[in-house]
Scaffold this motif. Sequence first.
Motif, short mmCIF file in Angstrom:
data_model
loop_
_atom_site.label_atom_id
_atom_site.label_comp_id
_atom_site.label_asym_id
_atom_site.label_seq_id
_atom_site.Cartn_x
_atom_site.Cartn_y
_atom_site.Cartn_z
N ILE A 153 0.83 -1.20 0.00
CA ILE A 153 0.00 0.00 0.00
C ILE A 153 0.87 1.25 0.00
CG2 ILE A 153 -1.58 1.36 1.47
CD1 ILE A 153 -2.79 -1.43 2.26
N ALA A 154 1.94 1.22 0.79
CA ALA A 154 2.81 2.39 0.94
C ALA A 154 3.50 2.77 -0.38
CB ALA A 154 3.86 2.13 2.02
N ILE A 155 3.76 1.78 -1.22
CA ILE A 155 4.49 2.07 -2.46
C ILE A 155 3.57 2.16 -3.68
CG2 ILE A 155 6.61 0.99 -1.59
CD1 ILE A 155 5.94 -1.45 -3.32
N ASN A 156 2.26 2.08 -3.42
CA ASN A 156 1.30 2.15 -4.54
C ASN A 156 0.98 3.61 -4.84
OD1 ASN A 156 -0.77 1.97 -6.36
ND2 ASN A 156 -2.17 0.85 -5.02
N PRO A 157 1.46 4.14 -5.96
CA PRO A 157 1.23 5.56 -6.27
C PRO A 157 -0.22 5.87 -6.62
CG PRO A 157 2.27 4.48 -8.13
CD PRO A 157 2.24 3.47 -7.02
N LYS A 158 -1.00 4.84 -6.95
CA LYS A 158 -2.39 5.05 -7.34
C LYS A 158 -3.37 4.58 -6.26
CE LYS A 158 -1.78 4.88 -12.36
NZ LYS A 158 -2.23 4.25 -13.61
N LEU A 159 -2.87 4.47 -5.04
CA LEU A 159 -3.74 4.00 -3.97
C LEU A 159 -5.00 4.86 -3.86
CD1 LEU A 159 -4.26 2.25 -1.39
CD2 LEU A 159 -3.14 4.08 -0.10
N LYS A 160 -6.14 4.19 -3.84
CA LYS A 160 -7.41 4.89 -3.64
C LYS A 160 -7.75 4.83 -2.16
CE LYS A 160 -11.31 6.91 -4.50
NZ LYS A 160 -11.34 8.36 -4.77
N TYR A 161 -7.46 5.94 -1.45
CA TYR A 161 -7.76 6.00 -0.02
C TYR A 161 -9.28 5.95 0.17
CZ TYR A 161 -8.80 8.06 4.50
OH TYR A 161 -9.33 8.29 5.75
N SER A 162 -9.71 5.29 1.24
CA SER A 162 -11.13 5.27 1.55
C SER A 162 -11.34 5.29 3.05
CB SER A 162 -11.79 4.01 0.95
OG SER A 162 -11.38 2.84 1.65
N ARG A 163 -12.51 5.73 3.44
CA ARG A 163 -12.88 5.74 4.86
C ARG A 163 -12.89 4.33 5.42
NH1 ARG A 163 -17.81 5.37 8.09
NH2 ARG A 163 -18.68 4.29 6.29
N LEU A 164 -13.31 3.37 4.62
CA LEU A 164 -13.38 1.99 5.08
C LEU A 164 -11.99 1.41 5.31
CD1 LEU A 164 -16.36 0.82 2.86
CD2 LEU A 164 -16.35 1.10 5.35
N HIS A 206 1.84 6.89 3.27
CA HIS A 206 1.54 7.94 2.29
C HIS A 206 0.03 8.14 2.14
CE1 HIS A 206 5.77 7.76 1.38
NE2 HIS A 206 5.67 6.49 1.03
N LEU A 207 -0.64 8.20 3.29
CA LEU A 207 -2.08 8.45 3.31
C LEU A 207 -2.34 9.92 3.64
CD1 LEU A 207 -3.20 5.36 5.44
CD2 LEU A 207 -3.23 5.57 2.94
N PRO A 208 -3.48 10.47 3.23
CA PRO A 208 -3.81 11.87 3.56
C PRO A 208 -4.10 12.00 5.06
CG PRO A 208 -5.66 10.80 2.47
CD PRO A 208 -4.52 9.83 2.40
N GLN A 209 -3.14 12.54 5.79
CA GLN A 209 -3.22 12.56 7.26
C GLN A 209 -4.47 13.27 7.77
OE1 GLN A 209 0.40 13.71 9.32
NE2 GLN A 209 -0.78 14.78 10.89
N ASP A 210 -4.73 14.47 7.28
CA ASP A 210 -5.88 15.23 7.78
C ASP A 210 -7.18 14.50 7.53
OD1 ASP A 210 -4.18 17.20 8.63
OD2 ASP A 210 -4.55 18.55 6.94
N LYS A 211 -7.30 13.90 6.34
CA LYS A 211 -8.53 13.19 6.00
C LYS A 211 -8.66 11.93 6.85
CE LYS A 211 -11.29 11.66 2.08
NZ LYS A 211 -12.45 12.31 2.71
N LEU A 212 -7.56 11.25 7.10
CA LEU A 212 -7.58 10.05 7.93
C LEU A 212 -8.09 10.38 9.33
CD1 LEU A 212 -6.70 7.02 8.33
CD2 LEU A 212 -4.51 7.94 9.14
N LEU A 213 -7.53 11.42 9.93
CA LEU A 213 -7.95 11.81 11.28
C LEU A 213 -9.41 12.25 11.31
CD1 LEU A 213 -4.77 13.80 12.42
CD2 LEU A 213 -5.45 11.51 13.14
N LYS A 214 -9.81 13.02 10.30
CA LYS A 214 -11.19 13.52 10.23
C LYS A 214 -12.17 12.36 10.06
CE LYS A 214 -14.16 16.70 7.66
NZ LYS A 214 -14.24 17.67 6.53
N ASP A 215 -11.85 11.43 9.16
CA ASP A 215 -12.74 10.30 8.90
C ASP A 215 -12.92 9.44 10.15
OD1 ASP A 215 -13.26 10.97 6.30
OD2 ASP A 215 -11.83 9.57 5.42
N LEU A 216 -11.84 9.22 10.88
CA LEU A 216 -11.92 8.37 12.07
C LEU A 216 -12.62 9.08 13.22
CD1 LEU A 216 -8.49 6.52 11.93
CD2 LEU A 216 -10.77 5.61 11.44
N ASP A 217 -12.44 10.39 13.33
CA ASP A 217 -13.19 11.15 14.34
C ASP A 217 -14.69 11.07 14.05
OD1 ASP A 217 -11.07 11.90 15.91
OD2 ASP A 217 -10.83 13.88 15.00
N LEU A 218 -15.06 11.21 12.78
CA LEU A 218 -16.46 11.15 12.39
C LEU A 218 -17.01 9.74 12.61
CD1 LEU A 218 -18.89 12.59 11.16
CD2 LEU A 218 -18.03 11.95 8.89
N TYR A 219 -16.21 8.75 12.32
CA TYR A 219 -16.61 7.35 12.53
C TYR A 219 -16.92 7.10 13.99
CZ TYR A 219 -15.56 2.37 13.41
OH TYR A 219 -15.57 1.07 13.86
#
Length: 233
Positions: free
Chosen positions: A132-143, A178-191
């Motif tokens: 996942i870390a080396i995948n340049p086309k990783l599609k980040y998701s809330r799940l 290499h995940l979007p940090q702000d979005k990760l934190l926001k998604d998990l707070d909302l979850y």
Amino acid sequence: MNNIRTVSDTKRTFYSLHTRPINSIYRRVIEELMVEMHLLSVNVDFSYDPIYALGVVTAFDRFMQGYLPESDQESIFNALIKAEQDDPQRYRGEAQHLQELAKNLSVKDLIASLKSPAEGTATEWLGDLQAIAINPKLKYSRLFAIGLFTLLEQADPSGIQDKATREQILSQLAEALHLPQDKLLKDLDLYRSNLEKVAQARLMIEEMTQAERKKREQRANEAVGASAPDTSN
């Protein structure tokens, strides 16, 4: 030209597989999860991985906790995954396997292993994370984020409850993967917030059900008392 399945196609399949009515408080949760999974599945950059599967399983189980009749939960889950043209047992099996692996690894070791993989240390799923870390086309998701958070809960159930510690760990993982940090934190707070709201709604329904049951019992007792013959004379 390939025909891409629509959200309507997925919903139609789901309701053909699970034909019993779904309680209103949970119907919205199920349909939102269904749409989220569908939109990911038709995205060219999305690829299934066990952490995503764990996120789906965890989200379903936690949001559906307390659903009645309880026997319908498995039917709903199976219909949800089959509507996405996948195998429910694959999701359940890989989710359970990942959680078992995570119990044997500390969060500190996890982060260190991502930065410098140690041979023989939970390499089975660390390999998934490294890919996942080396995948340049990783599609980040809330799940995916929920799946990652569930792994952390298994590896360090007490430490992850502290907000400062949790955010520090998630920030380090976001950087390593290499995940979007702000979005990760926001998604998990909302979850976490949504879990609390569903729990509160479930408690309210239980209280209303109990109050209604007591009223019915009281009316029944009063009716019995009124119909009983007067033996005072």
